[in-house]
Write an enzyme that holds these catalytic residues in place. Sequence first.
Site: not given
Length: 374
Positions: A74, A135
Amino acid sequence: MKDIVEDFLELVQIDAASGNERGVADAVKGKLGALGLAVEEDDAGAGFGGNAGNVLAVLDGGLPGSILLNAHMDRVANGQGIKPQIKDGLIVSDGTTILAADDLSGVAALIDSVRRLQACGRKFPRVEYLFTVGEEAGLLGSKAFDTRWLRAKVGYAFDSPGRLGRVVCAAPGQVSLTVEVAGKAAHAGNCPEEGVNAVTALAKILATIRDGRLDPESTANFAVLDCGTKVTNIVQSYAVCRGEMRSRNDAALSAYVEYFEKHCREAAAGTGAAVTTTVTPQYESFSFDEDAPVIQAALAALRGMGAEAQVNGGGGGMDANVFNAAGIGVVGVATGYSGNHGVSERIVLDDLRRAGELAERIVLAWGDRGGLPE
């Protein structure tokens, strides 16, 4: 080296964010599958409204033991429509978006290391490649991951700013901090003296609280304010502020939590407002001495590349925090990016080209030790 740059440029141009990693996850799974690796995906994203899970692939090298290599798929906000450009030995965006080198440079490096290890002609320990989701939203993917899927007891998170050669031996723990202030509503023009302004009380708290850089290992930040209504003719009865404190020193973190709760009460005393504080632990700190085997293997790999090594602590959390808390000794590895989370983000092209080689050499360094204990 051509493949890693092509992979990186492709991945950053796939629109993604925390909770919307589907396109990147599919691309990563496709690349790993094409290299002959069996790939599994969990349902981590479902737990926080995402559309993809953590991706795990395994490469068997014929030696005992396992090693974990990790990167996250991400990115932070403003990562849609990225247009990467190569300029003066750097890869940058067009200046309107982030670059997403944090952490797609790590993703590309790990994919490149698969190719390199398959072609190296040497035996090495079993490599567990874990690509996580969420994350940037609070290590959500790694928190949701079932570490019983892993055999590794040591590993490396290719997710740190800095030039290639930096090894992050320590990272802070973090707590989320919330202060809520309850006052009393009243008409701001007719009878303000009958109200208790929650905004004023909250302002007194924030104006006097210790924040920013607290010490070399600790920071605090209060960033999100909400007062519920947007009108000015009411003495505001509610206000809330959300922030964080992080430190590589667990004692300092605990001491600040105690200070935060006491300060909020004392600063609002006499205003007539009621104060409620909430402290939510997010992740634990970790720290390794430079002579720890997980550090020494990385330094051996860097020496073999002729790279200048530096070992120091970082200021941000990463998936390594979660893995260490689960008993897997993981440190951070830089891939050459800087300015992450902003439009000035960039990565040194030569560092990116060598990041996959570094991952390969770290694995081989453990092979030179004869593998790892099961």
